[in-house]
Design a protein around this motif. Sequence first.
Motif, short mmCIF file in Angstrom:
data_model
loop_
_atom_site.label_atom_id
_atom_site.label_comp_id
_atom_site.label_asym_id
_atom_site.label_seq_id
_atom_site.Cartn_x
_atom_site.Cartn_y
_atom_site.Cartn_z
N GLN A 117 19.82 46.69 40.41
CA GLN A 117 20.03 48.04 40.95
C GLN A 117 20.86 48.88 39.98
O GLN A 117 20.56 50.06 39.75
N GLN A 118 21.89 48.27 39.42
CA GLN A 118 22.73 49.00 38.46
C GLN A 118 21.92 49.41 37.24
O GLN A 118 22.04 50.54 36.75
N ALA A 119 21.08 48.50 36.75
CA ALA A 119 20.31 48.80 35.54
C ALA A 119 19.32 49.94 35.77
O ALA A 119 19.19 50.85 34.95
N THR A 120 18.61 49.90 36.91
CA THR A 120 17.62 50.93 37.16
C THR A 120 18.26 52.26 37.53
O THR A 120 17.67 53.33 37.33
N ARG A 121 19.48 52.21 38.08
CA ARG A 121 20.17 53.44 38.45
C ARG A 121 20.83 54.11 37.25
O ARG A 121 20.83 55.34 37.14
N ASN A 122 21.42 53.33 36.35
CA ASN A 122 22.22 53.89 35.27
C ASN A 122 21.42 54.18 34.00
O ASN A 122 21.67 55.18 33.33
N ALA A 123 20.52 53.27 33.64
CA ALA A 123 19.80 53.44 32.37
C ALA A 123 18.56 54.31 32.55
O ALA A 123 17.97 54.35 33.63
N ALA A 124 18.18 54.99 31.47
CA ALA A 124 16.95 55.78 31.47
C ALA A 124 15.84 54.91 30.86
O ALA A 124 15.60 54.93 29.66
N HIS A 125 15.20 54.11 31.71
CA HIS A 125 14.19 53.17 31.23
C HIS A 125 12.95 53.89 30.69
O HIS A 125 12.49 54.87 31.26
N PHE A 126 12.43 53.39 29.58
CA PHE A 126 11.06 53.70 29.21
C PHE A 126 10.47 52.45 28.57
O PHE A 126 11.17 51.67 27.93
N SER A 127 9.18 52.25 28.82
CA SER A 127 8.51 51.04 28.35
C SER A 127 7.48 51.37 27.29
O SER A 127 6.90 52.47 27.28
N TYR A 128 7.26 50.41 26.43
CA TYR A 128 6.30 50.55 25.33
C TYR A 128 5.53 49.24 25.25
O TYR A 128 6.12 48.17 25.17
N VAL A 129 4.19 49.33 25.29
CA VAL A 129 3.34 48.14 25.28
C VAL A 129 2.47 48.16 24.03
O VAL A 129 1.85 49.17 23.71
N GLU A 130 2.42 47.02 23.35
CA GLU A 130 1.59 46.88 22.16
C GLU A 130 0.88 45.54 22.20
O GLU A 130 1.47 44.52 22.60
N GLU A 131 -0.41 45.53 21.84
CA GLU A 131 -1.15 44.27 21.77
C GLU A 131 -1.04 43.69 20.37
O GLU A 131 -0.99 44.41 19.37
N ILE A 132 -0.99 42.36 20.32
CA ILE A 132 -0.78 41.66 19.06
C ILE A 132 -1.79 40.53 18.95
O ILE A 132 -2.01 39.77 19.89
N ASP A 133 -2.39 40.42 17.78
CA ASP A 133 -3.32 39.34 17.49
C ASP A 133 -2.50 38.14 17.00
O ASP A 133 -1.96 38.15 15.90
N VAL A 134 -2.39 37.11 17.84
CA VAL A 134 -1.57 35.95 17.50
C VAL A 134 -2.42 34.75 17.09
O VAL A 134 -1.95 33.61 17.12
N THR A 135 -3.67 35.00 16.70
CA THR A 135 -4.54 33.90 16.30
C THR A 135 -3.94 33.13 15.13
O THR A 135 -3.85 31.89 15.16
N ALA A 136 -3.53 33.84 14.09
CA ALA A 136 -2.94 33.17 12.91
C ALA A 136 -1.61 32.53 13.26
O ALA A 136 -1.28 31.44 12.76
N LEU A 137 -0.82 33.19 14.11
CA LEU A 137 0.48 32.65 14.50
C LEU A 137 0.32 31.33 15.24
O LEU A 137 1.04 30.35 14.97
#
Length: 405
Positions: free
Chosen positions: A193-213
């Motif tokens: 509750q504190q985190a969602t109330r106090n911080a200004a959340h924004f999310s970023y999603v990226e896809e990664i090809d982990v075949t070689a990894l």
Amino acid sequence: MGTHVIKMPDIGEGIAQVELVEWLVAVGDSVSEDQALADVMTDKATVQIPSPVSGTVIALAAEPGTVMAVGSELIRLQVEGRGNASEPAPAEAVNAEPAQQAAEPVAEPTPAPVAKPSPAPAQRPLASPAVRQRAMDAGIELASVAGSGPAGRIEHADLDTALSGARPKTPPSDAIEQVAVIGLRRKIAERMQQATRNAAHFSYVEEIDVTALEATRAQLNARHGDTRGHLTLLPLLARALVIALRDFPQLNARYDDQAQIIERYRAVHLGIATQGDQGLLVPVLRHAEAGSLWDNARAIATLADNARQGRAAREALSGSTITLTSLGALGGIVSTPVLNLPEVAIIGVNRIVERPVVVAGQIVVRRMMNLSSSFDHRVVDGMDAARFIQAVRQLLEQPALLLAD
């Protein structure tokens, strides 16, 4: 005989109050010196309070869920000799300190109503003569058959269900279970509750090809697994974060919103969000930048195991500068992690899936994984967050960079 009053001890680190989570003794129990009396929870961990003396429990000062001030009465024992208290035991339990953050003692949950089967065993089951004769011929007690007809009347279909051995229909129930939110569950709720109330959340999603990894990880395990231990994906992710953070120190930071100060860290103290039986804990891999892949792999495994088993020490659950969270195979496609305040970034790992992608104009099957990460927009610009994740992506898609550095 005398009375010995045990007060809530000073646990240290400036802690002024704790939550009583569970009593480990009851009134009338005999306790010995150093025996654990109760579990209490601080902001960081659960701590057991030992008895400084031997005696018999004569009074408990509060119910589980009560927030108690350091120095307040915890428990009374009857001991040999005079003890340390001359006054009689209080008639009522001692309440927690009436501070603004203190909670009232949690009442015992009201027992849930139990649905009564119909017909009741003490009454003659309702059924037609034909159904009764059928049941008698089959050797079935009608009182054990759930009736689906009016007023619980047993029908031929109900008898068919009983004769076939199928599970009878369970009557609908209005029972409600009440669960007190105390201990770790309460602490998690407060922090989220504190985190969602106090911080200004924004999310970023990226896809990664982990075949070689994943191929590299399999090769390393085949070559060194017997001598150095098995590598999971997490130490490789930790290595990528450590390298990328060198160019993005503003992400390896904590924000004091009261003092309006951002603290940037050279050391990477990586929080590893871990789900245990009691709830979510975040043990800390200290100086992740200094450990090898296998050093970090062993440390992560130990930290996670201790957290799941409830053995994590207080110092192991604080001081992280950035957090990595993963649900493994249950990680879904996209998530929106909640920041682990006062940190400004949390990196969420989604599950790895095989799917067709276009590579150099050709459709091929690759192993793909999303990173779903959240940032505190008060202090992290969107461009910086995106560039940081792209740097992590490059390292994971070209694993030779992880090993050559």
